[in-house]
Scaffold this motif. Structure first.
Motif, PDB file in Angstrom:
ATOM      1  N   VAL A   1       3.643   0.954  -0.398  1.00 47.82           N
ATOM      2  CA  VAL A   1       2.901   1.267   0.825  1.00 47.82           C
ATOM      3  C   VAL A   1       2.166   2.602   0.684  1.00 47.82           C
ATOM      4  O   VAL A   1       1.039   2.759   1.170  1.00 47.82           O
ATOM      5  N   LYS A   2       2.768   3.560   0.001  1.00 47.21           N
ATOM      6  CA  LYS A   2       2.100   4.843  -0.238  1.00 47.21           C
ATOM      7  C   LYS A   2       0.821   4.643  -1.041  1.00 47.21           C
ATOM      8  O   LYS A   2      -0.215   5.250  -0.745  1.00 47.21           O
ATOM      9  N   ILE A   3       0.897   3.790  -2.071  1.00 45.62           N
ATOM     10  CA  ILE A   3      -0.283   3.527  -2.912  1.00 45.62           C
ATOM     11  C   ILE A   3      -1.378   2.838  -2.100  1.00 45.62           C
ATOM     12  O   ILE A   3      -2.558   3.185  -2.196  1.00 45.62           O
ATOM     13  N   ILE A   4      -0.985   1.873  -1.271  1.00 48.58           N
ATOM     14  CA  ILE A   4      -1.961   1.186  -0.426  1.00 48.58           C
ATOM     15  C   ILE A   4      -2.592   2.174   0.555  1.00 48.58           C
ATOM     16  O   ILE A   4      -3.795   2.120   0.823  1.00 48.58           O
ATOM     17  N   GLY A   5      -1.785   3.087   1.080  1.00 46.92           N
ATOM     18  CA  GLY A   5      -2.303   4.112   1.987  1.00 46.92           C
ATOM     19  C   GLY A   5      -3.337   4.999   1.321  1.00 46.92           C
ATOM     20  O   GLY A   5      -4.345   5.366   1.926  1.00 46.92           O
ATOM     21  N   GLN A   6      -3.103   5.326   0.057  1.00 47.07           N
ATOM     22  CA  GLN A   6      -4.075   6.131  -0.691  1.00 47.07           C
ATOM     23  C   GLN A   6      -5.379   5.368  -0.887  1.00 47.07           C
ATOM     24  O   GLN A   6      -6.469   5.930  -0.773  1.00 47.07           O
ATOM     25  N   ARG A   7      -5.263   4.075  -1.187  1.00 45.36           N
ATOM     26  CA  ARG A   7      -6.469   3.248  -1.354  1.00 45.36           C
ATOM     27  C   ARG A   7      -7.244   3.113  -0.048  1.00 45.36           C
ATOM     28  O   ARG A   7      -8.467   3.004  -0.053  1.00 45.36           O
ATOM     29  N   ALA A   8      -6.515   3.126   1.071  1.00 46.57           N
ATOM     30  CA  ALA A   8      -7.170   2.985   2.372  1.00 46.57           C
ATOM     31  C   ALA A   8      -7.942   4.235   2.759  1.00 46.57           C
ATOM     32  O   ALA A   8      -8.786   4.192   3.660  1.00 46.57           O
ATOM     33  N   GLY A   9      -7.643   5.362   2.100  1.00 47.02           N
ATOM     34  CA  GLY A   9      -8.355   6.603   2.374  1.00 47.02           C
ATOM     35  C   GLY A   9      -8.080   7.157   3.760  1.00 47.02           C
ATOM     36  O   GLY A   9      -8.973   7.751   4.382  1.00 47.02           O
ATOM     37  N   LEU A  10      -6.856   6.984   4.229  1.00 49.54           N
ATOM     38  CA  LEU A  10      -6.509   7.498   5.552  1.00 49.54           C
ATOM     39  C   LEU A  10      -6.391   9.017   5.529  1.00 49.54           C
ATOM     40  O   LEU A  10      -6.186   9.623   4.473  1.00 49.54           O
ATOM     41  N   ALA A  11      -6.504   9.620   6.703  1.00 50.91           N
ATOM     42  CA  ALA A  11      -6.533  11.083   6.790  1.00 50.91           C
ATOM     43  C   ALA A  11      -5.164  11.706   6.609  1.00 50.91           C
ATOM     44  O   ALA A  11      -5.050  12.923   6.458  1.00 50.91           O
ATOM     45  N   LEU A  12      -4.094  10.922   6.619  1.00 51.81           N
ATOM     46  CA  LEU A  12      -2.748  11.457   6.458  1.00 51.81           C
ATOM     47  C   LEU A  12      -1.969  10.591   5.483  1.00 51.81           C
ATOM     48  O   LEU A  12      -2.225   9.398   5.356  1.00 51.81           O
ATOM     49  N   PRO A  13      -1.022  11.194   4.741  1.00 51.97           N
ATOM     50  CA  PRO A  13      -0.225  10.417   3.789  1.00 51.97           C
ATOM     51  C   PRO A  13       0.652   9.401   4.513  1.00 51.97           C
ATOM     52  O   PRO A  13       1.194   9.679   5.582  1.00 51.97           O
ATOM     53  N   VAL A  14       0.773   8.223   3.921  1.00 47.90           N
ATOM     54  CA  VAL A  14       1.482   7.109   4.559  1.00 47.90           C
ATOM     55  C   VAL A  14       2.791   6.837   3.836  1.00 47.90           C
ATOM     56  O   VAL A  14       2.864   6.934   2.612  1.00 47.90           O
ATOM     57  N   HIS A  15       3.831   6.492   4.588  1.00 50.78           N
ATOM     58  CA  HIS A  15       5.069   5.985   4.001  1.00 50.78           C
ATOM     59  C   HIS A  15       5.516   4.778   4.808  1.00 50.78           C
ATOM     60  O   HIS A  15       5.018   4.524   5.915  1.00 50.78           O
ATOM     61  N   PHE A  16       6.456   4.001   4.273  1.00 55.39           N
ATOM     62  CA  PHE A  16       6.798   2.711   4.869  1.00 55.39           C
ATOM     63  C   PHE A  16       7.298   2.836   6.304  1.00 55.39           C
ATOM     64  O   PHE A  16       6.929   2.033   7.169  1.00 55.39           O
ATOM     65  N   HIS A  17       8.142   3.827   6.584  1.00 56.96           N
ATOM     66  CA  HIS A  17       8.750   3.917   7.913  1.00 56.96           C
ATOM     67  C   HIS A  17       7.718   4.177   9.012  1.00 56.96           C
ATOM     68  O   HIS A  17       7.991   3.954  10.188  1.00 56.96           O
ATOM     69  N   MET A  18       6.537   4.635   8.610  1.00 58.35           N
ATOM     70  CA  MET A  18       5.472   4.839   9.593  1.00 58.35           C
ATOM     71  C   MET A  18       5.050   3.518  10.232  1.00 58.35           C
ATOM     72  O   MET A  18       4.556   3.497  11.374  1.00 58.35           O
ATOM     73  N   LEU A  19       5.243   2.405   9.534  1.00 59.11           N
ATOM     74  CA  LEU A  19       4.910   1.100  10.101  1.00 59.11           C
ATOM     75  C   LEU A  19       5.819   0.790  11.284  1.00 59.11           C
ATOM     76  O   LEU A  19       5.380   0.252  12.308  1.00 59.11           O
TER      77      LEU A  19
END
Length: 206
Positions: free
Chosen positions: A141-159
């Motif tokens: 999920v972190k890697i997908i978040g990086q590809r999405a170019g979101l303004a904040l770092p993503v981790h699974f529990h954020m879902l």
């Protein structure tokens, strides 16, 4: 006779203590994603090598507020297909189990994924056909978040947090959100309603 001990100069080197783990508050301004950001995450997942699996993972984890462990252990036997499609959610951390409806778009993705992996007992598996570990699914999920170019770092529990905030912003009753997320204590649920702008919708109205 006592042995003669030579005095040795201390060789201690005082180094600067390495900083500990950066807190979540310092890493990102919030611990949840907006519905628009979730859509960007799903879109980025669809552009990867395992597009169907990854996009379905984001969708299911977000819609049902799954923890990483719960997503890893999700089995096809927990899915009821058909007109009244539903997901039997088993919660970790002694959470309350529940049965959630599965919406049309989510059902279509799960149906396609089932056809793609007919011999798997688990819904989400690695390239080797084995279940994910929580660490591995979080890295994904972190890697997908990086590809999405979101303004904040993503981790699974954020879902899971994103699910809670979405339901609270939609005006869903706190007790219902508690049951949906499987919280044993409602104190864990009120964090979502406390920050929901829906609480203030009638403020400053003429």
């Amino acid at each position: 006779m006592k042995p003669k001990l030579a005095l040795v100069e201390p060789s201690n080197i005082f180094r600067q203590v390495a900083p500990g783990r950066v807190s979540n508050d310092e890493m990102r301004s919030r611990e949840y994603l907006t519905p628009a950001e979730i859509e960007r995450l799903i879109k980025a997942a669809k552009e990867g090598r395992w597009s169907l699996r990854d996009a379905t993972l984001i969708m299911v984890a977000y819609r049902h507020g799954l923890r990483a462990k719960e997503a890893c252990e999700l089995e096809w036997s927990q899915v009821e297909f058909g007109r009244s499609a539903s997901l039997h959610v088993r919660r970790a951390k002694k959470g309350k189990p529940s049965v959630h409806p599965i919406r049309g778009d989510e059902l279509r993705m799960l149906t396609a994924l089932r056809k793609e992996y007919p011999d798997s007992g688990y819904i989400f598996t690695t390239e080797r056909g084995t279940p994910f570990t929580p660490d591995a699914i979080n890295r994904l999920v972190k890697i997908i978040g990086q590809r999405a170019g979101l303004a904040l770092p993503v981790h699974f529990h954020m879902l899971r947090h994103s699910c809670g905030y979405k339901l609270a912003n939609d005006g869903i009753d706190t007790r219902a959100i508690q049951d949906w997320l499987g919280h044993v204590s409602i104190a864990h649920t009120t964090r979502y309603t406390a920050l929901s702008p829906a609480r203030f919708k009638d403020f400053w109205r003429d």
